[in-house]
Design a protein around this motif. Structure first.
Motif, PDB file in Angstrom:
ATOM      1  N   GLY A   1       0.814  -1.206   0.000  1.00  0.00           N
ATOM      2  CA  GLY A   1       0.000   0.000   0.000  1.00  0.00           C
ATOM      3  C   GLY A   1       0.850   1.260   0.000  1.00  0.00           C
ATOM      4  O   GLY A   1       0.515   2.253  -0.663  1.00  0.00           O
ATOM      5  N   GLN A   2       1.968   1.230   0.710  1.00  0.00           N
ATOM      6  CA  GLN A   2       2.872   2.381   0.734  1.00  0.00           C
ATOM      7  C   GLN A   2       3.478   2.620  -0.643  1.00  0.00           C
ATOM      8  O   GLN A   2       3.614   3.761  -1.090  1.00  0.00           O
ATOM      9  CB  GLN A   2       3.965   2.153   1.769  1.00  0.00           C
ATOM     10  N   VAL A   3       3.849   1.529  -1.312  1.00  0.00           N
ATOM     11  CA  VAL A   3       4.400   1.667  -2.658  1.00  0.00           C
ATOM     12  C   VAL A   3       3.334   2.224  -3.605  1.00  0.00           C
ATOM     13  O   VAL A   3       3.614   3.095  -4.439  1.00  0.00           O
ATOM     14  CB  VAL A   3       4.931   0.311  -3.174  1.00  0.00           C
ATOM     15  N   ARG A   4       2.104   1.758  -3.464  1.00  0.00           N
ATOM     16  CA  ARG A   4       1.008   2.242  -4.311  1.00  0.00           C
ATOM     17  C   ARG A   4       0.756   3.738  -4.131  1.00  0.00           C
ATOM     18  O   ARG A   4       0.298   4.416  -5.044  1.00  0.00           O
ATOM     19  CB  ARG A   4      -0.274   1.470  -3.990  1.00  0.00           C
ATOM     20  N   ALA A   5       1.067   4.243  -2.942  1.00  0.00           N
ATOM     21  CA  ALA A   5       0.867   5.674  -2.689  1.00  0.00           C
ATOM     22  C   ALA A   5       1.825   6.527  -3.513  1.00  0.00           C
ATOM     23  O   ALA A   5       1.533   7.699  -3.792  1.00  0.00           O
ATOM     24  CB  ALA A   5       1.051   5.966  -1.202  1.00  0.00           C
ATOM     25  N   HIS A   6       2.951   5.942  -3.916  1.00  0.00           N
ATOM     26  CA  HIS A   6       3.970   6.699  -4.649  1.00  0.00           C
ATOM     27  C   HIS A   6       4.021   6.382  -6.141  1.00  0.00           C
ATOM     28  O   HIS A   6       4.542   7.192  -6.925  1.00  0.00           O
ATOM     29  CB  HIS A   6       5.352   6.433  -4.039  1.00  0.00           C
ATOM     30  N   TYR A   7       3.520   5.216  -6.542  1.00  0.00           N
ATOM     31  CA  TYR A   7       3.639   4.784  -7.937  1.00  0.00           C
ATOM     32  C   TYR A   7       2.253   4.542  -8.547  1.00  0.00           C
ATOM     33  O   TYR A   7       1.327   4.124  -7.856  1.00  0.00           O
ATOM     34  CB  TYR A   7       4.488   3.507  -8.039  1.00  0.00           C
ATOM     35  N   GLU A   8       2.143   4.813  -9.831  1.00  0.00           N
ATOM     36  CA  GLU A   8       0.850   4.687 -10.502  1.00  0.00           C
ATOM     37  C   GLU A   8       0.378   3.245 -10.598  1.00  0.00           C
ATOM     38  O   GLU A   8      -0.822   2.978 -10.609  1.00  0.00           O
ATOM     39  CB  GLU A   8       0.942   5.301 -11.905  1.00  0.00           C
ATOM     40  N   ASP A   9       1.313   2.302 -10.662  1.00  0.00           N
ATOM     41  CA  ASP A   9       0.947   0.899 -10.768  1.00  0.00           C
ATOM     42  C   ASP A   9       1.969   0.066  -9.991  1.00  0.00           C
ATOM     43  O   ASP A   9       3.156   0.395  -9.984  1.00  0.00           O
ATOM     44  CB  ASP A   9       0.924   0.463 -12.240  1.00  0.00           C
ATOM     45  N   VAL A  10       1.511  -0.992  -9.336  1.00  0.00           N
ATOM     46  CA  VAL A  10       2.394  -1.847  -8.558  1.00  0.00           C
ATOM     47  C   VAL A  10       2.092  -3.305  -8.889  1.00  0.00           C
ATOM     48  O   VAL A  10       0.935  -3.724  -8.875  1.00  0.00           O
ATOM     49  CB  VAL A  10       2.211  -1.616  -7.033  1.00  0.00           C
ATOM     50  N   LYS A  11       3.141  -4.057  -9.197  1.00  0.00           N
ATOM     51  CA  LYS A  11       3.007  -5.467  -9.542  1.00  0.00           C
ATOM     52  C   LYS A  11       3.782  -6.327  -8.545  1.00  0.00           C
ATOM     53  O   LYS A  11       4.790  -5.890  -7.990  1.00  0.00           O
ATOM     54  CB  LYS A  11       3.548  -5.738 -10.951  1.00  0.00           C
ATOM     55  N   VAL A  12       3.324  -7.539  -8.338  1.00  0.00           N
ATOM     56  CA  VAL A  12       4.046  -8.522  -7.532  1.00  0.00           C
ATOM     57  C   VAL A  12       4.552  -9.602  -8.474  1.00  0.00           C
ATOM     58  O   VAL A  12       3.771 -10.184  -9.233  1.00  0.00           O
ATOM     59  CB  VAL A  12       3.147  -9.153  -6.449  1.00  0.00           C
ATOM     60  N   VAL A  13       5.847  -9.856  -8.448  1.00  0.00           N
ATOM     61  CA  VAL A  13       6.469 -10.786  -9.393  1.00  0.00           C
ATOM     62  C   VAL A  13       7.265 -11.843  -8.632  1.00  0.00           C
ATOM     63  O   VAL A  13       8.024 -11.514  -7.717  1.00  0.00           O
ATOM     64  CB  VAL A  13       7.411 -10.043 -10.367  1.00  0.00           C
ATOM     65  N   ARG A  14       7.079 -13.081  -9.018  1.00  0.00           N
ATOM     66  CA  ARG A  14       7.918 -14.169  -8.519  1.00  0.00           C
ATOM     67  C   ARG A  14       8.632 -14.769  -9.735  1.00  0.00           C
ATOM     68  O   ARG A  14       8.071 -15.602 -10.459  1.00  0.00           O
ATOM     69  CB  ARG A  14       7.078 -15.240  -7.810  1.00  0.00           C
ATOM     70  N   PRO A  15       9.864 -14.343 -10.006  1.00  0.00           N
ATOM     71  CA  PRO A  15      10.578 -14.813 -11.192  1.00  0.00           C
ATOM     72  C   PRO A  15      10.759 -16.326 -11.216  1.00  0.00           C
ATOM     73  O   PRO A  15      10.832 -16.975 -10.162  1.00  0.00           O
ATOM     74  CB  PRO A  15      11.932 -14.092 -11.089  1.00  0.00           C
ATOM     75  N   GLU A  16      10.833 -16.883 -12.400  1.00  0.00           N
ATOM     76  CA  GLU A  16      10.994 -18.328 -12.549  1.00  0.00           C
ATOM     77  C   GLU A  16      12.269 -18.846 -11.880  1.00  0.00           C
ATOM     78  O   GLU A  16      12.322 -19.991 -11.432  1.00  0.00           O
ATOM     79  CB  GLU A  16      10.993 -18.706 -14.030  1.00  0.00           C
ATOM     80  N   ALA A  17      13.306 -18.007 -11.814  1.00  0.00           N
ATOM     81  CA  ALA A  17      14.579 -18.429 -11.225  1.00  0.00           C
ATOM     82  C   ALA A  17      14.549 -18.460  -9.701  1.00  0.00           C
ATOM     83  O   ALA A  17      15.523 -18.879  -9.066  1.00  0.00           O
ATOM     84  CB  ALA A  17      15.710 -17.519 -11.694  1.00  0.00           C
ATOM     85  N   THR A  18      13.445 -18.035  -9.090  1.00  0.00           N
ATOM     86  CA  THR A  18      13.328 -18.088  -7.635  1.00  0.00           C
ATOM     87  C   THR A  18      13.295 -19.536  -7.176  1.00  0.00           C
ATOM     88  O   THR A  18      12.591 -20.367  -7.753  1.00  0.00           O
ATOM     89  CB  THR A  18      12.044 -17.383  -7.167  1.00  0.00           C
ATOM     90  N   ARG A  19      14.048 -19.846  -6.138  1.00  0.00           N
ATOM     91  CA  ARG A  19      14.075 -21.213  -5.635  1.00  0.00           C
ATOM     92  C   ARG A  19      12.693 -21.613  -5.121  1.00  0.00           C
ATOM     93  O   ARG A  19      11.973 -20.816  -4.523  1.00  0.00           O
ATOM     94  CB  ARG A  19      15.113 -21.353  -4.513  1.00  0.00           C
ATOM     95  N   GLY A  20      12.326 -22.872  -5.333  1.00  0.00           N
ATOM     96  CA  GLY A  20      10.994 -23.349  -5.001  1.00  0.00           C
ATOM     97  C   GLY A  20      10.620 -23.163  -3.545  1.00  0.00           C
ATOM     98  O   GLY A  20       9.460 -22.943  -3.219  1.00  0.00           O
ATOM     99  N   ALA A  21      11.587 -23.250  -2.646  1.00  0.00           N
ATOM    100  CA  ALA A  21      11.303 -23.152  -1.215  1.00  0.00           C
ATOM    101  C   ALA A  21      11.282 -21.720  -0.705  1.00  0.00           C
ATOM    102  O   ALA A  21      10.909 -21.469   0.429  1.00  0.00           O
ATOM    103  CB  ALA A  21      12.349 -23.947  -0.433  1.00  0.00           C
ATOM    104  N   SER A  22      11.676 -20.775  -1.525  1.00  0.00           N
ATOM    105  CA  SER A  22      11.825 -19.395  -1.077  1.00  0.00           C
ATOM    106  C   SER A  22      10.486 -18.680  -0.953  1.00  0.00           C
ATOM    107  O   SER A  22       9.581 -18.890  -1.748  1.00  0.00           O
ATOM    108  CB  SER A  22      12.733 -18.627  -2.049  1.00  0.00           C
ATOM    109  N   MET A  23      10.398 -17.802   0.049  1.00  0.00           N
ATOM    110  CA  MET A  23       9.211 -16.970   0.249  1.00  0.00           C
ATOM    111  C   MET A  23       9.378 -15.593  -0.384  1.00  0.00           C
ATOM    112  O   MET A  23       8.546 -14.718  -0.197  1.00  0.00           O
ATOM    113  CB  MET A  23       8.945 -16.816   1.756  1.00  0.00           C
ATOM    114  N   GLU A  24      10.451 -15.395  -1.140  1.00  0.00           N
ATOM    115  CA  GLU A  24      10.704 -14.067  -1.668  1.00  0.00           C
ATOM    116  C   GLU A  24       9.866 -13.771  -2.903  1.00  0.00           C
ATOM    117  O   GLU A  24       9.528 -14.655  -3.693  1.00  0.00           O
ATOM    118  CB  GLU A  24      12.189 -13.902  -2.015  1.00  0.00           C
ATOM    119  N   VAL A  25       9.515 -12.499  -3.040  1.00  0.00           N
ATOM    120  CA  VAL A  25       8.866 -11.978  -4.237  1.00  0.00           C
ATOM    121  C   VAL A  25       9.491 -10.615  -4.520  1.00  0.00           C
ATOM    122  O   VAL A  25      10.237 -10.076  -3.693  1.00  0.00           O
ATOM    123  CB  VAL A  25       7.337 -11.825  -4.071  1.00  0.00           C
ATOM    124  N   TYR A  26       9.173 -10.054  -5.669  1.00  0.00           N
ATOM    125  CA  TYR A  26       9.634  -8.708  -6.011  1.00  0.00           C
ATOM    126  C   TYR A  26       8.421  -7.808  -6.219  1.00  0.00           C
ATOM    127  O   TYR A  26       7.485  -8.171  -6.927  1.00  0.00           O
ATOM    128  CB  TYR A  26      10.491  -8.729  -7.278  1.00  0.00           C
TER     129      TYR A  26
END
Length: 209
Positions: free
Chosen positions: A173-198
């Protein structure tokens, strides 16, 4: 990269497909494929632009970004550990702690102008305590957003890695306050067990007068 990636349940496989592919293509880290996918999906970097890479060691992101902006652009990469120097003159690296009080001043000494994109692959040293790791991840992402908003030109982009959970939605929500559009991306190279997103923030809004 600051710290180490988080693992959730599956064994860590350092020499997986993307590791081997990175080695074959002369990339410093398998993570290069993550930013490569993001750049292909979103037109946030082009020839001649200026980009800041936070948590840049060992330099996988920098290799992709340097090629993307070309010699007419500029890439600044910083991390808390040293980054092996680049031969390209349009790539600048430095050892900086983003959470240090003098970080902003030292960053400005490297490049005093605005950025067209601020990209963060920073991650905390994980403790194994989920809530603690999520909070540390959000703190780094929050600092990255602060830099992106204060140093990005209107219309610029922001990319930050963070762990899902905790106050993730509040931060989005904080990012949305500053940017016109916000996306959540989980790249294919992310390890299967990882909880990370971009989180990808597109088109920084102009500051209110």
């Amino acid at each position: 990269m600051v710290g180490t990636p988080i693992a959730m349940g599956k064994p860590y496989r350092p020499k997986d497909h993307y590791f081997q592919k990175a080695k074959q293509e002369g990339l410093r880290a398998r993570s290069a494929f993550k930013v490569d996918e993001i750049l292909k999906r979103f037109p946030i970097v082009r020839k001649g632009t200026t980009v800041l890479d936070l948590g840049a060691a060992p330099g996988g992101f920098l290799q992709i970004l340097a090629d993307s902006v070309g010699p007419s652009g500029r890439v600044v990469g910083v991390d808390i550990v040293a980054i092996r120097p680049f031969t390209q003159k349009h790539v600048t690296t430095a050892v900086l702690d983003v959470l240090a009080e003098d970080f902003d001043a030292k960053l400005r000494a490297l490049h005093d102008g605005p950025y067209d994109a601020v990209i963060s692959d920073m991650a905390p040293k994980t403790s194994g305590i989920k809530a603690t790791d999520e909070a540390r991840s959000l703190r780094l992402a929050g600092k990255a957003m602060e830099v992106a908003v204060s140093r990005g030109r209107p219309g610029s982009s922001f990319v930050a890695k963070l762990f899902m959970g905790g106050d993730f939605e509040e931060f989005r929500g904080q990012v949305r306050a500053h940017y016109e559009d916000v996306k959540v991306v989980r790249p294919e190279a992310t390890r299967g067990a990882s909880m990370e997103v971009y989180l990808v923030g597109l088109r920084l809004k102009a500051a209110a007068p």
